[in-house]
Design a protein around this motif. Sequence first.
Motif, PDB file in Angstrom:
ATOM      1  N   TRP A   8      -5.476  21.228   6.382  1.00  0.00           N
ATOM      2  CA  TRP A   8      -5.658  20.085   5.482  1.00  0.00           C
ATOM      3  C   TRP A   8      -4.707  18.977   5.969  1.00  0.00           C
ATOM      4  CZ3 TRP A   8      -9.568  19.852   2.169  1.00  0.00           C
ATOM      5  CH2 TRP A   8      -9.596  18.828   1.205  1.00  0.00           C
ATOM      6  N   PRO A   9      -5.122  18.179   6.955  1.00  0.00           N
ATOM      7  CA  PRO A   9      -4.197  17.278   7.660  1.00  0.00           C
ATOM      8  C   PRO A   9      -3.485  16.256   6.790  1.00  0.00           C
ATOM      9  CG  PRO A   9      -6.217  17.563   8.915  1.00  0.00           C
ATOM     10  CD  PRO A   9      -6.460  18.196   7.579  1.00  0.00           C
ATOM     11  N   VAL A  10      -4.042  15.905   5.644  1.00  0.00           N
ATOM     12  CA  VAL A  10      -3.362  14.938   4.769  1.00  0.00           C
ATOM     13  C   VAL A  10      -1.977  15.450   4.375  1.00  0.00           C
ATOM     14  CG1 VAL A  10      -3.442  13.844   2.495  1.00  0.00           C
ATOM     15  CG2 VAL A  10      -5.482  13.894   3.917  1.00  0.00           C
ATOM     16  N   PHE A  11      -1.827  16.773   4.280  1.00  0.00           N
ATOM     17  CA  PHE A  11      -0.536  17.333   3.887  1.00  0.00           C
ATOM     18  C   PHE A  11       0.558  17.047   4.918  1.00  0.00           C
ATOM     19  CE2 PHE A  11      -2.478  20.846   1.020  1.00  0.00           C
ATOM     20  CZ  PHE A  11      -2.476  19.972  -0.050  1.00  0.00           C
ATOM     21  N   GLY A  12       0.188  16.649   6.121  1.00  0.00           N
ATOM     22  CA  GLY A  12       1.185  16.342   7.141  1.00  0.00           C
ATOM     23  C   GLY A  12       1.750  14.942   7.040  1.00  0.00           C
ATOM     24  N   LEU A  13       1.187  14.107   6.152  1.00  0.00           N
ATOM     25  CA  LEU A  13       1.674  12.743   5.987  1.00  0.00           C
ATOM     26  C   LEU A  13       3.070  12.727   5.351  1.00  0.00           C
ATOM     27  CD1 LEU A  13      -1.281  10.555   4.628  1.00  0.00           C
ATOM     28  CD2 LEU A  13       0.121  10.066   6.640  1.00  0.00           C
ATOM     29  N   ARG A  14       3.894  11.855   5.849  1.00  0.00           N
ATOM     30  CA  ARG A  14       5.240  11.679   5.272  1.00  0.00           C
ATOM     31  C   ARG A  14       5.653  10.227   5.499  1.00  0.00           C
ATOM     32  NH1 ARG A  14       9.820  15.261   4.374  1.00  0.00           N
ATOM     33  NH2 ARG A  14      11.801  14.152   4.541  1.00  0.00           N
ATOM     34  N   LEU A 136       2.607  -0.890   3.465  1.00  0.00           N
ATOM     35  CA  LEU A 136       2.925  -0.877   4.887  1.00  0.00           C
ATOM     36  C   LEU A 136       2.063   0.142   5.626  1.00  0.00           C
ATOM     37  CD1 LEU A 136       6.813  -1.148   4.687  1.00  0.00           C
ATOM     38  CD2 LEU A 136       5.286  -2.836   5.729  1.00  0.00           C
ATOM     39  N   TRP A 137       1.919   1.321   5.034  1.00  0.00           N
ATOM     40  CA  TRP A 137       1.078   2.344   5.654  1.00  0.00           C
ATOM     41  C   TRP A 137      -0.378   1.888   5.705  1.00  0.00           C
ATOM     42  CZ3 TRP A 137      -2.325   5.949   2.877  1.00  0.00           C
ATOM     43  CH2 TRP A 137      -2.934   6.876   3.734  1.00  0.00           C
ATOM     44  N   ALA A 138      -0.877   1.334   4.609  1.00  0.00           N
ATOM     45  CA  ALA A 138      -2.280   0.938   4.546  1.00  0.00           C
ATOM     46  C   ALA A 138      -2.588  -0.216   5.499  1.00  0.00           C
ATOM     47  CB  ALA A 138      -2.649   0.545   3.118  1.00  0.00           C
ATOM     48  N   PHE A 139      -1.759  -1.245   5.500  1.00  0.00           N
ATOM     49  CA  PHE A 139      -2.031  -2.414   6.333  1.00  0.00           C
ATOM     50  C   PHE A 139      -1.758  -2.152   7.816  1.00  0.00           C
ATOM     51  CE2 PHE A 139      -1.109  -5.232   2.428  1.00  0.00           C
ATOM     52  CZ  PHE A 139      -2.455  -5.353   2.145  1.00  0.00           C
ATOM     53  N   ASP A 140      -0.637  -1.500   8.121  1.00  0.00           N
ATOM     54  CA  ASP A 140      -0.207  -1.382   9.507  1.00  0.00           C
ATOM     55  C   ASP A 140      -0.727  -0.144  10.222  1.00  0.00           C
ATOM     56  OD1 ASP A 140       1.180  -3.667   8.940  1.00  0.00           O
ATOM     57  OD2 ASP A 140       3.156  -2.710   8.869  1.00  0.00           O
ATOM     58  N   ARG A 196       4.231  -9.739   1.031  1.00  0.00           N
ATOM     59  CA  ARG A 196       5.642 -10.055   1.213  1.00  0.00           C
ATOM     60  C   ARG A 196       6.366  -8.786   1.659  1.00  0.00           C
ATOM     61  NH1 ARG A 196       6.213 -13.369  -4.478  1.00  0.00           N
ATOM     62  NH2 ARG A 196       4.892 -15.145  -3.884  1.00  0.00           N
ATOM     63  N   ARG A 197       6.553  -8.690   2.929  1.00  0.00           N
ATOM     64  CA  ARG A 197       7.066  -7.453   3.517  1.00  0.00           C
ATOM     65  C   ARG A 197       8.543  -7.246   3.197  1.00  0.00           C
ATOM     66  NH1 ARG A 197       4.077  -5.198   7.739  1.00  0.00           N
ATOM     67  NH2 ARG A 197       1.995  -6.108   7.863  1.00  0.00           N
ATOM     68  N   PRO A 198       8.935  -5.988   3.003  1.00  0.00           N
ATOM     69  CA  PRO A 198      10.353  -5.709   2.756  1.00  0.00           C
ATOM     70  C   PRO A 198      11.158  -5.900   4.036  1.00  0.00           C
ATOM     71  CG  PRO A 198       9.138  -3.663   3.013  1.00  0.00           C
ATOM     72  CD  PRO A 198       8.104  -4.770   3.003  1.00  0.00           C
ATOM     73  N   ASP A 199      12.468  -5.918   3.900  1.00  0.00           N
ATOM     74  CA  ASP A 199      13.338  -6.114   5.054  1.00  0.00           C
ATOM     75  C   ASP A 199      13.756  -4.792   5.688  1.00  0.00           C
ATOM     76  OD1 ASP A 199      15.028  -5.162   3.108  1.00  0.00           O
ATOM     77  OD2 ASP A 199      16.413  -6.869   3.134  1.00  0.00           O
ATOM     78  N   TRP A 200      12.983  -3.751   5.459  1.00  0.00           N
ATOM     79  CA  TRP A 200      13.248  -2.451   6.071  1.00  0.00           C
ATOM     80  C   TRP A 200      11.977  -1.932   6.744  1.00  0.00           C
ATOM     81  CZ3 TRP A 200       9.767   0.524   3.490  1.00  0.00           C
ATOM     82  CH2 TRP A 200       9.494   0.223   2.144  1.00  0.00           C
ATOM     83  N   GLU A 201      12.142  -0.984   7.651  1.00  0.00           N
ATOM     84  CA  GLU A 201      11.025  -0.401   8.386  1.00  0.00           C
ATOM     85  C   GLU A 201      10.606   0.918   7.745  1.00  0.00           C
ATOM     86  OE1 GLU A 201       9.431  -1.779  10.970  1.00  0.00           O
ATOM     87  OE2 GLU A 201      10.736  -3.553  10.848  1.00  0.00           O
ATOM     88  N   LEU A 202       9.304   1.133   7.663  1.00  0.00           N
ATOM     89  CA  LEU A 202       8.780   2.385   7.130  1.00  0.00           C
ATOM     90  C   LEU A 202       8.672   3.417   8.242  1.00  0.00           C
ATOM     91  CD1 LEU A 202       7.392   3.818   4.661  1.00  0.00           C
ATOM     92  CD2 LEU A 202       5.218   3.079   5.678  1.00  0.00           C
ATOM     93  N   GLU A 203       9.151   4.627   7.978  1.00  0.00           N
ATOM     94  CA  GLU A 203       8.979   5.741   8.913  1.00  0.00           C
ATOM     95  C   GLU A 203       7.717   6.509   8.508  1.00  0.00           C
ATOM     96  OE1 GLU A 203      12.472   8.191   9.166  1.00  0.00           O
ATOM     97  OE2 GLU A 203      13.796   6.456   8.879  1.00  0.00           O
ATOM     98  N   VAL A 204       6.811   6.725   9.449  1.00  0.00           N
ATOM     99  CA  VAL A 204       5.539   7.385   9.168  1.00  0.00           C
ATOM    100  C   VAL A 204       5.383   8.596  10.073  1.00  0.00           C
ATOM    101  CG1 VAL A 204       3.031   7.128   9.119  1.00  0.00           C
ATOM    102  CG2 VAL A 204       4.491   5.189   8.502  1.00  0.00           C
ATOM    103  N   GLU A 205       5.078   9.739   9.474  1.00  0.00           N
ATOM    104  CA  GLU A 205       4.796  10.957  10.227  1.00  0.00           C
ATOM    105  C   GLU A 205       3.424  11.485   9.827  1.00  0.00           C
ATOM    106  OE1 GLU A 205       7.942  13.908   9.947  1.00  0.00           O
ATOM    107  OE2 GLU A 205       9.357  12.320   9.371  1.00  0.00           O
ATOM    108  N   GLY A 206       2.702  12.053  10.782  1.00  0.00           N
ATOM    109  CA  GLY A 206       1.444  12.729  10.505  1.00  0.00           C
ATOM    110  C   GLY A 206       0.264  11.822  10.247  1.00  0.00           C
ATOM    111  N   HIS A 207       0.363  10.550  10.653  1.00  0.00           N
ATOM    112  CA  HIS A 207      -0.713   9.616  10.315  1.00  0.00           C
ATOM    113  C   HIS A 207      -2.013   9.901  11.062  1.00  0.00           C
ATOM    114  CE1 HIS A 207      -3.058   6.033   9.583  1.00  0.00           C
ATOM    115  NE2 HIS A 207      -3.151   5.881  10.906  1.00  0.00           N
ATOM    116  N   ALA A 208      -1.951  10.115  12.364  1.00  0.00           N
ATOM    117  CA  ALA A 208      -3.176  10.191  13.162  1.00  0.00           C
ATOM    118  C   ALA A 208      -4.109  11.290  12.673  1.00  0.00           C
ATOM    119  CB  ALA A 208      -2.824  10.406  14.640  1.00  0.00           C
TER     120      ALA A 208
END
Length: 219
Positions: A8-14, A136-140, A196-208
């Motif tokens: 269930w690959p969605v569970f790998g999202l973080r 951030l996840w949805a747009f980028d 209006r983007r925040p001034d921090w970067e989002l860390e994304v794992e398991g997206h692909a």
Amino acid sequence: MEPLETIWPVFGLRLTTPRLVLRPIQDGDIPAFVEAAASGIYETRDGHIPFPTDWPNVPDMGPNSARWIWEHRIQANPGSWVIMFGVSTRDGDFLGTQDVASKDFPSLRTISTGSWLRRSAQGQGLGKEMRAAILLWAFDHLGADVAMTSAYDWNSSSIGVSTGLGYEPNGETRTMTSTGTVEREVRFRLSKERFRRPDWELEVEGHAAAAAFLGVPSS
């Protein structure tokens, strides 16, 4: 034996922000979900509640919450899906949920969101931080063009999060809640360009892997 994230690959999202971690809710998270909701989400204001039903205060809230989570998981397919992200501190304390939903995403490139936080976590900017993470996840990463949301007209906290991130008013409707109260629900729309983007970067794992499971080509 294959790990659950492979089945269930969605569970790998973080998704990780400066203060929060967002992960799709698994069965092991349900007790924390129920405890957080039961601890208090809002104070009823003259019969007004911020949801269509007063679900955190019903006697069978626990079983109903589990059913709600399982139903969304079972019904997920490339044409229509809801991901219920559990929101926790970096130390693992469960604070609430941030949901993101879409229908016909490859064509419409539109998502909608909903959320709640336990009362002890409110008033600290966490609602804005977790919504920004989803945007951030949805747009980028997903390649969304538009994000939609709504709130009752008296819910200044939710409306403040939306307007603070760049959402624009997008009409309204009237809703009858389970308490018999008629509410004016205001809708908001956010384009990728107005975010209006925040001034921090989002860390994304398991997206692909998750994107492929949802029928979304990885961007």
